[in-house]
Design an enzyme around this catalytic site. Structure first.
Site: not given
Ligand code: PGA
Length: 250
Positions: A10-12, A97, A99, A166, A172, A212, A233-234
Site C-alpha cells: 500500500n503506497w498511500k 483503510h 486512514e 490492521e 507506521g 509495521s 505500507g512503508g
Molecule cells: P505500515 O502501513 O506498514 O507503514 O505500518 C500499513 C498500512 O497502513 O497498510
C-alpha cells in the site's frame, strides 16, 4: 484448506513516475518459485496504476487501487470508481483503510458500499478493519473488529474477498501486536467472517495482517495461524524491502 498467501503493498500518497522503477524491479524479482507460493500486488496512487500495469506486466505482479467511490460514474468531482480502477489495470482495491475511516469519516456502511462496488466492477476488495490504541487498552479490540466485519462486508460477498486486520496503533509506528494477539484476532476474525458470509465461505477468505510489517518481522508474523499474507505500507515503497518481506513465503 489451502489459501494462496497474498502480499499487498500500500503506497498511500507516495510515488511519482520515477517510482515505476521500483515496480519494475518488483516484477522482475517476482520469479516462478515465489509465484508458486504467494500472490504479490502493489497498490500505488491511482495516477500510477496504468503505467505500473505496463511496467509490471511481464512479472505477474498484480495491481490494486487504494480506494474507490461506490457509484459507477457520475457527478462526484475528484472521485474514482471501481470500474475506472479496473480499466486502468487493477484487479484489487483497498477499502476502509483506517486512514480513510479517520480522514474522510468513512463508516462501516460506506466501506460496505465500496466493497460491493469493487465486486460489481470485477475487482477483489481488500476490506480493512482494526482497533485504535484506546480501544485495545479498554479491552474492546475484539468487539470493535467484530463489529467492523459485520458492518463492512457485503452479506452476499463471495469467498474471494480479502480482509486485512490492521491495528491502527501499529500502522507506521514500528509497533506490532504480540504473535499471540495476532493469532487470537485472526481466529476471531475468521469466526466473524463465517458468521457474516455463512456456508463455510470463511475458510477460503484470506485474512492479511497489516501494521509495521518489515523484512525483520515478516517471517514470524506470516507464520501465525490464520495469517494469509500481509498488507505493507512503508516497507512496500522499495523493491528491496517489499521483496524481502515476500521472501517469507519462499
Ligand atoms: P505500515 O502501513 O506498514 O507503514 O505500518 C500499513 C498500512 O497502513 O497498510
Amino acid at each position: 484448506m489451502t489459501r494462496r498467501p497474498l502480499v499487498a503493498g500500500n503506497w498511500k500518497m507516495n510515488g511519482l513516475r520515477a517510482s515505476l522503477a521500483e515496480i519494475k524491479a518488483m516484477g522482475a524479482a517476482y520469479d516462478e518459485a515465489l509465484r508458486a507460493r504467494a500472490e504479490l500486488i502493489v497498490c500505488p496512487p491511482a495516477t500510477l496504476i496504468a503505467p505500473a500495469a505496463e511496467a509490471a506486466s511481464r512479472g505477474g505482479l498484480g495491481l490494486g487501487g487504494q480506494n474507490c467511490h461506490a457509484a459507477e460514474n457520475g457527478a462526484h468531482t475528484g472521485d474514482i470508481s471501481a470500474e475506472m480502477l479496473k480499466d486502468a489495470g487493477a484487479s484489487y482495491v483497498i477499502v476502509g483503510h483506517s486512514e480513510r475511516r479517520a480522514d474522510h469519516g468513512e463508516t462501516d456502511a460506506i466501506v460496505q458500499a465500496k466493497a460491493a462496488a469493487a465486486l460489481r466492477a470485477g475487482l477483489t476488495p481488500i476490506i480493512c478493519v482494526g482497533e485504535t490504541r484506546a480501544e485495545r487498552e479498554a479491552g474492546d479490540a475484539l468487539g470493535v473488529v467484530g463489529e467492523q466485519i459485520e458492518g463492512s462486508l457485503p452479506a452476499d460477498a463471495p469467498e474471494q474477498i480479502v480482509v486485512a486486520y490492521e491495528p491502527v496503533w501499529a500502522i507506521g509506528t514500528g509497533l506490532t501486536p504480540t504473535l499471540a494477539d495476532v493469532a487470537q484476532m485472526h481466529a476471531f476474525a475468521r469466526e466473524r467472517i463465517e458468521a457474516r458470509l455463512g456456508r463455510g465461505k470463511s475458510a477460503t477468505v484470506r485474512i492479511l495482517y497489516g501494521g509495521s510489517v518489515k523484512p525483520a518481522n515478516a517471517r514470524e508474523l506470516m507464520g501465525v495461524a490464520n495469517v494469509d499474507g500481509a498488507l505493507v505500507g512503508g516497507a512496500s515503497l522499495t523493491a528491496k524491502d517489499f521483496m524481502a518481506i515476500a521472501a517469507a513465503y519462499r
